[in-house]
Design a protein around this motif. Structure first.
Motif, PDB file in Angstrom:
ATOM      1  N   ARG A 191      36.626  40.114  43.042  1.00  0.00           N
ATOM      2  CA  ARG A 191      37.810  39.750  42.692  1.00  0.00           C
ATOM      3  C   ARG A 191      37.842  39.151  41.367  1.00  0.00           C
ATOM      4  NH1 ARG A 191      40.400  34.968  42.681  1.00  0.00           N
ATOM      5  NH2 ARG A 191      42.915  35.007  42.639  1.00  0.00           N
ATOM      6  N   GLU A 192      36.975  38.029  41.175  1.00  0.00           N
ATOM      7  CA  GLU A 192      36.630  37.358  39.928  1.00  0.00           C
ATOM      8  C   GLU A 192      36.153  38.118  38.712  1.00  0.00           C
ATOM      9  OE1 GLU A 192      35.323  36.571  42.906  1.00  0.00           O
ATOM     10  OE2 GLU A 192      36.431  34.834  43.506  1.00  0.00           O
ATOM     11  N   GLN A 193      35.360  39.324  39.041  1.00  0.00           N
ATOM     12  CA  GLN A 193      34.955  40.096  37.910  1.00  0.00           C
ATOM     13  C   GLN A 193      36.147  41.100  37.434  1.00  0.00           C
ATOM     14  OE1 GLN A 193      31.606  41.925  39.597  1.00  0.00           O
ATOM     15  NE2 GLN A 193      30.197  40.332  39.688  1.00  0.00           N
ATOM     16  N   ALA A 194      36.848  41.472  38.192  1.00  0.00           N
ATOM     17  CA  ALA A 194      38.085  42.012  38.049  1.00  0.00           C
ATOM     18  C   ALA A 194      39.236  41.304  37.287  1.00  0.00           C
ATOM     19  CB  ALA A 194      38.837  42.641  39.145  1.00  0.00           C
ATOM     20  N   LEU A 195      39.397  40.254  37.524  1.00  0.00           N
ATOM     21  CA  LEU A 195      40.163  39.408  36.782  1.00  0.00           C
ATOM     22  C   LEU A 195      39.529  39.048  35.319  1.00  0.00           C
ATOM     23  CD1 LEU A 195      41.165  36.702  39.565  1.00  0.00           C
ATOM     24  CD2 LEU A 195      42.745  38.463  38.600  1.00  0.00           C
ATOM     25  N   GLU A 196      38.296  38.733  35.333  1.00  0.00           N
ATOM     26  CA  GLU A 196      37.527  38.606  34.044  1.00  0.00           C
ATOM     27  C   GLU A 196      37.928  39.744  33.291  1.00  0.00           C
ATOM     28  OE1 GLU A 196      33.430  36.905  33.885  1.00  0.00           O
ATOM     29  OE2 GLU A 196      33.032  38.995  33.455  1.00  0.00           O
ATOM     30  N   LEU A 197      37.655  40.899  33.838  1.00  0.00           N
ATOM     31  CA  LEU A 197      38.087  42.125  32.732  1.00  0.00           C
ATOM     32  C   LEU A 197      39.288  42.269  32.384  1.00  0.00           C
ATOM     33  CD1 LEU A 197      36.969  44.986  31.908  1.00  0.00           C
ATOM     34  CD2 LEU A 197      37.593  45.959  34.030  1.00  0.00           C
ATOM     35  N   ALA A 198      40.474  41.984  33.151  1.00  0.00           N
ATOM     36  CA  ALA A 198      41.545  41.979  32.947  1.00  0.00           C
ATOM     37  C   ALA A 198      42.057  40.900  31.555  1.00  0.00           C
ATOM     38  CB  ALA A 198      42.541  41.676  33.999  1.00  0.00           C
ATOM     39  N   ARG A 199      41.479  39.584  31.729  1.00  0.00           N
ATOM     40  CA  ARG A 199      41.714  38.919  30.658  1.00  0.00           C
ATOM     41  C   ARG A 199      41.061  39.455  29.610  1.00  0.00           C
ATOM     42  NH1 ARG A 199      39.789  34.935  34.986  1.00  0.00           N
ATOM     43  NH2 ARG A 199      41.646  34.168  35.987  1.00  0.00           N
ATOM     44  N   PHE A 200      39.646  39.774  29.602  1.00  0.00           N
ATOM     45  CA  PHE A 200      39.194  40.513  28.335  1.00  0.00           C
ATOM     46  C   PHE A 200      39.722  41.566  27.887  1.00  0.00           C
ATOM     47  CE2 PHE A 200      36.211  43.822  26.592  1.00  0.00           C
ATOM     48  CZ  PHE A 200      35.626  43.045  25.513  1.00  0.00           C
ATOM     49  N   ILE A 201      40.368  42.583  28.489  1.00  0.00           N
ATOM     50  CA  ILE A 201      41.139  43.419  27.871  1.00  0.00           C
ATOM     51  C   ILE A 201      42.281  42.976  27.140  1.00  0.00           C
ATOM     52  CG2 ILE A 201      42.745  45.809  28.332  1.00  0.00           C
ATOM     53  CD1 ILE A 201      40.640  46.318  30.566  1.00  0.00           C
ATOM     54  N   MET A 202      43.038  41.993  27.711  1.00  0.00           N
ATOM     55  CA  MET A 202      44.328  41.539  27.133  1.00  0.00           C
ATOM     56  C   MET A 202      44.004  40.668  26.095  1.00  0.00           C
ATOM     57  SD  MET A 202      46.886  38.765  28.644  1.00  0.00           S
ATOM     58  CE  MET A 202      46.350  37.334  27.549  1.00  0.00           C
ATOM     59  N   LEU A 203      42.861  40.140  25.663  1.00  0.00           N
ATOM     60  CA  LEU A 203      42.400  39.252  24.601  1.00  0.00           C
ATOM     61  C   LEU A 203      41.929  40.184  23.389  1.00  0.00           C
ATOM     62  CD1 LEU A 203      40.617  36.092  26.038  1.00  0.00           C
ATOM     63  CD2 LEU A 203      42.834  36.228  25.166  1.00  0.00           C
ATOM     64  N   ALA A 204      41.177  41.257  24.120  1.00  0.00           N
ATOM     65  CA  ALA A 204      40.710  42.149  23.002  1.00  0.00           C
ATOM     66  C   ALA A 204      41.962  42.774  22.204  1.00  0.00           C
ATOM     67  CB  ALA A 204      40.004  43.307  23.653  1.00  0.00           C
ATOM     68  N   GLY A 205      43.033  43.467  23.048  1.00  0.00           N
ATOM     69  CA  GLY A 205      44.297  44.079  22.769  1.00  0.00           C
ATOM     70  C   GLY A 205      44.955  43.072  21.737  1.00  0.00           C
ATOM     71  N   LEU A 206      45.121  41.680  21.985  1.00  0.00           N
ATOM     72  CA  LEU A 206      45.361  40.868  21.110  1.00  0.00           C
ATOM     73  C   LEU A 206      44.884  40.603  19.888  1.00  0.00           C
ATOM     74  CD1 LEU A 206      47.509  38.463  20.702  1.00  0.00           C
ATOM     75  CD2 LEU A 206      46.263  36.984  22.018  1.00  0.00           C
ATOM     76  N   CYS A 207      43.811  40.597  20.019  1.00  0.00           N
ATOM     77  CA  CYS A 207      42.904  40.218  18.670  1.00  0.00           C
ATOM     78  C   CYS A 207      42.937  41.434  17.864  1.00  0.00           C
ATOM     79  CB  CYS A 207      41.423  40.133  18.780  1.00  0.00           C
ATOM     80  SG  CYS A 207      41.108  38.717  19.913  1.00  0.00           S
ATOM     81  N   ARG A 208      43.073  42.715  18.368  1.00  0.00           N
ATOM     82  CA  ARG A 208      43.214  44.144  17.560  1.00  0.00           C
ATOM     83  C   ARG A 208      44.584  44.089  17.011  1.00  0.00           C
ATOM     84  NH1 ARG A 208      40.011  47.176  14.590  1.00  0.00           N
ATOM     85  NH2 ARG A 208      40.693  49.181  14.707  1.00  0.00           N
ATOM     86  N   ALA A 209      45.620  43.730  17.621  1.00  0.00           N
ATOM     87  CA  ALA A 209      47.178  43.650  17.213  1.00  0.00           C
ATOM     88  C   ALA A 209      47.125  42.906  16.160  1.00  0.00           C
ATOM     89  CB  ALA A 209      47.864  43.512  18.323  1.00  0.00           C
ATOM     90  N   LEU A 210      46.660  41.621  16.172  1.00  0.00           N
ATOM     91  CA  LEU A 210      46.807  40.596  15.094  1.00  0.00           C
ATOM     92  C   LEU A 210      46.151  41.133  13.937  1.00  0.00           C
ATOM     93  CD1 LEU A 210      46.200  37.253  17.290  1.00  0.00           C
ATOM     94  CD2 LEU A 210      48.449  38.254  16.366  1.00  0.00           C
ATOM     95  N   PHE A 211      45.102  41.629  13.969  1.00  0.00           N
ATOM     96  CA  PHE A 211      44.287  42.070  12.962  1.00  0.00           C
ATOM     97  C   PHE A 211      45.129  43.308  12.284  1.00  0.00           C
ATOM     98  CE2 PHE A 211      41.611  45.934  11.446  1.00  0.00           C
ATOM     99  CZ  PHE A 211      40.788  45.286  10.212  1.00  0.00           C
ATOM    100  N   GLY A 212      45.718  44.248  12.936  1.00  0.00           N
ATOM    101  CA  GLY A 212      46.505  45.057  12.458  1.00  0.00           C
ATOM    102  C   GLY A 212      47.605  44.930  11.725  1.00  0.00           C
TER     103      GLY A 212
END
Length: 514
Positions: A191-212
């Motif tokens: 469960r902890e690893q899955a939640l970590e993955l979800a946070r990583f994807i959200m932050l990666a998307g946020l960074c890419r969107a802010l860059f764009g």
């Protein structure tokens, strides 16, 4: 003396590079055997943040990028061999950690294997998901591999180079989706690893969107602007590559379900602020991509996300959000479609009358349909080119006739009915697992599972009228989205058993009541 030292240095550079690569490989294997997900995150960063196309870029220095590196010598790009090596490490690590289960790897969901979970609970394993117990895609990916092997054999007999039969312009990229799905299942098992993955994807998307958005506001947007550079449509884009919008859709879904889901999970205030920022930035980035497939896909993904909310909250959000989203999409559509030649609305380039290169989209589909009907059972081969492609302006290049603007028709053209059957089976298998995930996942894991389903819904327009399967980045992004509901299901499975082990004593598990 100094010249001699420099000479020795330059002549030994190749050997130094080889030694460093060997040391790096040993380090990577060691990390992969202990923490497989540490091999996954760099791979995800490449596909999340590195562009895959230079189409529409007028610069003479435009590079083909990392997604084709090594394919000339190794038949496939280095990034795909990396994922295969990472899967081997994760497979060995899982074998040492839990013992290799029969049929390990990508085993079937088939409604959930509670008996297998019981057996592992008897062995004292409840902190990680049952090995390979959460994916029903194995038969279909093996089917794709067998079909590709058949086409490769046919190409060898016909005197066609094997590299042409295995080229990404066929359907080999679909086969490579399987190792990535398996790797993610083996790497994120708690469960902890899955939640970590979800946070990583959200932050990666946020960074890419802010860059764009920052590049769009201050530096003229994406240089790969086919509309301004080739079609004389005066607009700026955040991202032309559909995969950047797909990443934004993943992050948007995770943030939206986390904020408005049926059961609210307590999170720190800074994290909730990040979710709100992600919600706005990713939506704006998709709208300002000015791609119709991204707009329609966003509405489909948004519908999937909305269905995860209680009815009352759905109504509230519909009254608050739909006018804003509709106004933004309407303004963006007017900005782009108002400058197209000949008018015609949203589907101006799918009309049969000729008013320039736009109508060639219909001509392309007609030419392809003729070849499909001529060879419905075998297709033209993974290496084949469709007849008459010379009439299409954008096919005037060395890759002319090897691809077309429809993922479904691409599969039908290259592989015939067997490919269509495999594609339908893969989709049906995912739909069955996705329905189960959306109905049964606990609140904290629902954002991850819903994001995968929303992302696949987002890609429906591109699969229908785009070119997803010849592109390495697109197929690997599809594999990431495919894997997310399975990762969430596997991570949720141990939580079902833990209370029963606590109630009945360690090492004893009794069946759940019917």
């Amino acid at each position: 003396m100094s010249e001699t030292l420099l000479q020795y240095l330059f002549t030994s550079l190749p050997f130094i590079v080889v030694v460093l690569l060997a040391l790096l490989a040993v380090l990577g294997i060691g990390l992969g055997l202990v923490w497989p997900r540490l091999l996954v995150y760099p791979y995800l960063c490449i596909f999340f943040w590195m562009n895959s196309t230079s189409y529409g870029n007028l610069s003479v220095f435009a590079s083909p990028g990392v997604y084709s590196r090594g394919s000339g010598m190794l038949l496939f790009p280095v990034v795909l061999w990396y994922v295969l090596g990472a899967w081997c490490c994760a497979r060995i690590a899982a074998g040492f950690g839990q013992g290799l289960a029969p049929g390990g790897g990508l085993a079937g969901v088939q409604g959930g294997s509670y008996r297998g979970m019981q057996g592992r609970a008897h062995a004292g394993i409840t902190n990680a998901a049952p090995f390979g117990a959460a994916c029903n895609l194995l038969p279909w990916f093996w089917g794709w591999a067998v079909l590709l092997a058949c086409h490769t054999g046919a190409a060898f007999i016909a005197g066609v180079p094997v590299k042409d039969a295995l080229a990404p312009s066929g359907f080999s990229n679909i086969v490579w989706m399987g190792p990535l799905v398996a790797l993610m299942l083996l790497s994120f098992r708690t469960r902890e690893q899955a939640l970590e993955l979800a946070r990583f994807i959200m932050l990666a998307g946020l960074c890419r969107a802010l860059f764009g958005l920052g590049r769009w506001a201050a530096f003229g947007g994406d240089p790969n602007n086919v509309y301004a550079n080739m079609n004389a449509i005066r607009i700026r884009l955040t991202f032309f590559d559909i995969n950047d919008s797909l990443l934004c859709m993943l992050a948007f879904a995770i943030a939206a379900v986390g904020l408005f889901g049926a059961a609210q999970v307590r999170r720190a205030t800074p994290w909730r602020l990040l979710e709100w920022l992600t919600l706005g930035a990713t939506a704006a980035c998709i709208v300002l991509s000015y791609r119709r497939s991204a707009w329609i896909g966003f509405m489909l993904g948004f519908a999937v996300v909305m269905l995860r909310f209680p009815l009352r909250r759905r109504v509230q959000l519909a009254l608050a959000a739909l006018p804003l989203v509709g106004a933004a999409l309407g303004y963006a559509a007017l900005r782009r479609l108002g400058q197209t030649r000949g008018g015609g609305g949203l589907f101006y380039d799918m009309q049969s009358r000729r008013f320039g290169p736009e109508s060639e989209r219909v001509l392309e589909l007609k030419l392809v349909l003729g070849d499909i009907l001529a060879k419905p059972f075998t297709g033209i081969g993974s290496w084949g080119r469709y007849s008459g492609y010379e009439q299409i302006s954008w096919q005037a290049n060395p890759d002319g006739g090897l691809f077309l603007h429809s993922g479904v028709l691409h599969v039908a053209l290259k592989s015939g009915l067997p490919g269509i059957a495999l594609l339908a089976g893969t989709v049906c298998a995912f739909v069955l697992a996705a329905r189960r995930a959306l109905r049964t996942l606990p609140p904290e894991l629902l954002p991850l599972g819903a994001a995968g389903v929303a992302a696949l819904a987002f890609m429906i327009p591109d699969v229908l009228v785009g070119t997803p399967f010849p592109q390495v980045r697109t197929t690997q992004m599809l594999a990431i989205a495919l894997a997310l509901p399975y990762v969430a299901l596997a991570a949720a499975a141990p939580a079902v058993l833990a209370p029963h082990r606590a109630a009945h004593g360690r090492g004893r598990v009794h069946p759940l009541p019917a």
